[in-house]
Scaffold this motif. Structure first.
Motif, PDB file in Angstrom:
ATOM      1  N   ASP A 128       0.848  -1.186   0.000  1.00 13.34           N
ATOM      2  CA  ASP A 128       0.000   0.000   0.000  1.00 13.34           C
ATOM      3  C   ASP A 128       0.885   1.238   0.000  1.00 13.34           C
ATOM      4  OD1 ASP A 128      -1.928   1.923   0.265  1.00 13.34           O
ATOM      5  OD2 ASP A 128      -2.397   1.481   2.369  1.00 13.34           O
ATOM      6  N   GLY A 130       0.140   4.289  -0.270  1.00 17.05           N
ATOM      7  CA  GLY A 130      -0.425   5.432   0.434  1.00 17.05           C
ATOM      8  C   GLY A 130      -0.014   5.512   1.884  1.00 17.05           C
ATOM      9  N   ASN A 472     -16.781  -0.939  -2.573  1.00 18.66           N
ATOM     10  CA  ASN A 472     -15.911   0.068  -3.190  1.00 18.66           C
ATOM     11  C   ASN A 472     -15.885   0.014  -4.710  1.00 18.66           C
ATOM     12  OD1 ASN A 472     -14.475  -2.320  -3.524  1.00 18.66           O
ATOM     13  ND2 ASN A 472     -12.479  -1.389  -3.094  1.00 18.66           N
ATOM     14  N   PRO A 498      -9.177   2.514  -4.160  1.00 14.24           N
ATOM     15  CA  PRO A 498      -9.544   2.992  -2.820  1.00 14.24           C
ATOM     16  C   PRO A 498     -10.482   2.008  -2.124  1.00 14.24           C
ATOM     17  CG  PRO A 498      -9.711   4.775  -4.423  1.00 14.24           C
ATOM     18  CD  PRO A 498      -9.478   3.517  -5.205  1.00 14.24           C
TER      19      PRO A 498
END
Length: 636
Positions: A128, A130, A472, A498
């Motif tokens: 990930d 992020g 999602n 996301p």
């Protein structure tokens, strides 16, 4: 006793809170020539437990609860905080203070027993970017009630890290139920004074018509005849019931008690059905050898009529009961027309109208509700395994034809089960050595992975994620969620969608909560000579990777028989039901012959000899790592 193997070479707010057992550092760009990013937090960690002497591990999980968010997620945390350790296949989370190469970083992570005598690497890696967090799972399943250390080796010029964590006593609950059954405590607490089989009726197959009037909220007014044609005409049907202690509450859960005690006490007793097929002719002294059959999801005791034919011809009586929540409602009836007249007998259906809509669906009553809902069928499976334990101990000495002699033997009772029956059958075989031998047809685990990967069950995962507020995606080919999770043995996946990390976390936690009622947990307890696994290549209902998980957990590859449906004229069909479905002939007859040979005297036969449809044992375990679906488009 759990066997050890030689190891092979090899974000939501809630998630961030749970994985940051140590210092949290904000990721920063890595300058040229600077040291490689270092790990700054590792999950799981015993820092997220509290000491609890009432537990076998001396610990109890204490995940943060202050900001868990959505009610379903909060309930899941409350349930996890009753356990005495972390998952046997934990979702490892290593947060770095900068960007890493996921392949290189995963190669620096290993899980080892604290005594240093066992270790494994990681796979199923997710990066990930992020949050600069690398997620992974151990390459091999861990042992219950054991302390491990996650080590993150330092890169060149960098610093390493790690955390110590303890796994939950995941086998303890079902083993407690078996001990209570063996000691007689369960029967006493449940108020059971006579634990034998009660025979309501016995009928010759020849000339008998058996109809099942299902109670689905209303009773079927025109029930269809059940299949008897494949049974030997001189064999005998026996129908009846037996009492069994129940540990299930109305929410289809079993009370979680401290693992150092004797386990939860029964809450009552249920009268459960049995349907038996006895071989032709008079029973031998002491009665026919008995095999218990475990039916699949959505099915019932009636499937024994399809499963018992080869056993009957081989001199083995076959008996079955209903899974929790199966067999339609309590007002279901057998309508029997035989040479001696007509009878109406109860079927003791276990279906329940859980949602109050006036209809009893085929599996209604088999899934947990309330905070434990993410555990789905965990406790229904444990209760069903305990029901079969009770049945195994009840069959001996049964006089079916009322002539004063035993027709069923209680010596060396065996078991075979298909699909769901293979799943709880794995649990049964691992937890109960009273079962002499088992054939486990197309099992898999954990349940959360079956529902995620199977096209038939994936809508169930969608519904669970919807309840948790985690959908999602609007892509109809993937339902309404994209999880971006690799299969075992595949390369790392970088998160681009996301919400995918939150879905991964929810599924990992739901699996953790369910592990005490999952087959791979109990596979390491099975001695190889007691079992044969039958797996179908390309199974789209219980996908091959989930069968891999169960067999690999117990290192039972030498006992695994692979049916290569891709090498048959039926290659375009989903082979999941090949044991009972005549469309797969001759595979159906061959599979049942393998069952009868192993249950009869422990012989493992190759049903087609030198021909290529059966691999006995499987030639290469890696064959089960992919989904093997006929079309890549069917992959989630």
């Amino acid at each position: 006793m759990q066997r050890r193997r030689v190891p092979r070479a090899t974000s939501s707010v809630l998630g961030v809170l749970a994985m940051t057992a140590t210092l949290t550092v904000t990721a920063a760009p890595v300058a040229a020539g600077s040291p490689p990013p270092r790990p700054v937090s590792v999950f799981p960690s015993d820092d997220l437990t509290v000491r609890d002497p009432a537990q076998l591990t001396g610990r109890r999980v204490a995940l943060p609860t202050g900001d868990c968010g959505q009610p379903v997620l909060c309930g899941l945390v409350r349930e996890l905080n009753e356990l005495d350790g972390f998952d046997l296949d934990p979702r490892i989370a290593v947060r770095f203070d900068g960007v890493v190469d996921p392949v290189e970083a995963a190669g620096r992570i290993r899980v080892e027993a604290v005594d240093g005598r066992w270790r494994t690497g990681v796979d199923r890696v997710v990066w990930d970017p992020g949050t600069t967090t690398l997620y992974a799972h151990p390459a091999e399943q861990l042992a219950p009630g054991t302390t491990y250390r996650i080590r993150v080796d330092a890169g060149r010029g960098g610093r390493g890290g790690g955390e110590t964590f303890t796994t939950a006593s995941a086998t303890d609950g079902l083993l407690d139920l078996r001990r209570q059954i063996d000691s007689g405590e369960a029967a006493t607490v449940a108020g059971i004074t006579d634990g034998g089989l009660q025979v309501d009726g016995a009928f010759p197959v020849a000339g008998t018509v058996l109809r099942w009037a299902r109670d689905t909220g209303t009773t079927d007014p025109a029930p269809e005849p059940q299949p008897l044609a494949q049974l030997p005409p001189t064999s005998t049907l026996a129908l009846g019931s037996f009492p069994a202690p129940s540990w299930l509450g109305p929410d289809v859960t079993i009370e979680q008690t401290p693992t150092a005690d004797a386990g939860p006490k029964p809450v009552g007793a249920d009268r459960l059905p049995f349907l038996a097929v006895l071989p032709p002719g008079p029973a031998p002294d002491g009665g026919w050898p008995v095999a218990v059959y475990g039916h699949g999801f959505t099915r019932s005791t009636a499937d024994v009529l399809l499963a018992a034919a080869t056993n009957a011809r081989s001199g083995i009586a076959t008996v079955a009961t209903n899974v929790v929540g199966h067999g339609s409602g309590p007002d279901s009836r057998w309508l029997v027309t035989s040479p001696t007249g007509e009878r109406e007998l109860p079927t003791y259906g276990r279906g329940v109208d859980q949602n109050g809509d006036g209809t009893i669906a085929t599996t209604e009553g088999s899934s947990a509700t309330g905070d434990a809902a993410p555990a789905t069928s965990r406790d229904a499976l444990r209760q069903t395994a305990a029901d079969v334990m009770t049945l195994v101990r009840a069959v001996g000495g049964t006089d079916v034809d009322a002539d004063g002699s035993a027709d069923l033997s209680g010596e060396d009772v065996t078991y075979f089960g298909q699909s769901f029956g293979g799943i709880y059958g794995t649990m049964l075989t691992g937890a109960d050595e009273t079962v002499a031998r088992s054939v486990l047809n197309v099992p898999g685990g954990p349940i959360s992975e079956i529902t995620r990967l199977s096209p038939a069950f994936r809508p169930g995962t969608e519904a669970a994620l919807a309840a948790a507020g985690l959908l999602n995606s609007d892509d109809p080919t993937r339902n309404r969620f994209q999880e971006q999770m690799p299969l075992r043995g595949e390369g790392p996946v970088t998160v681009t969608v996301p919400g995918a990390v939150e879905i991964q976390e929810y599924l990992a936690r739901a699996t953790w909560l369910s592990r005490a009622g999952s087959p791979e947990t109990f596979a390491p307890l099975i001695e190889p000579e007691r079992v044969v696994f039958q797996v179908a290549f390309g199974d789209q209902t219980v996908p091959n990777p989930t069968s891999y998980t169960v067999v690999d957990a117990g290192d039972l590859w030498s006992r695994t028989s692979l049916y290569r449906n891709d090498r048959t004229p039926q290659a375009g069909l989903n082979p999941h039901g090949f044991l009972l479905d005549p469309r797969f002939s001759p595979g159906t007859q061959q599979a049942q012959q393998q069952v009868a040979a192993f249950l009869g005297d422990g012989e493992v036969v190759d049903p087609d000899g030198s021909l290529p449809v059966w691999e006995v044992p499987i030639s290469d375990p890696a064959l089960l790592l992919p989904l093997n679906y006929p079309s890549p488009a069917t992959r989630p």
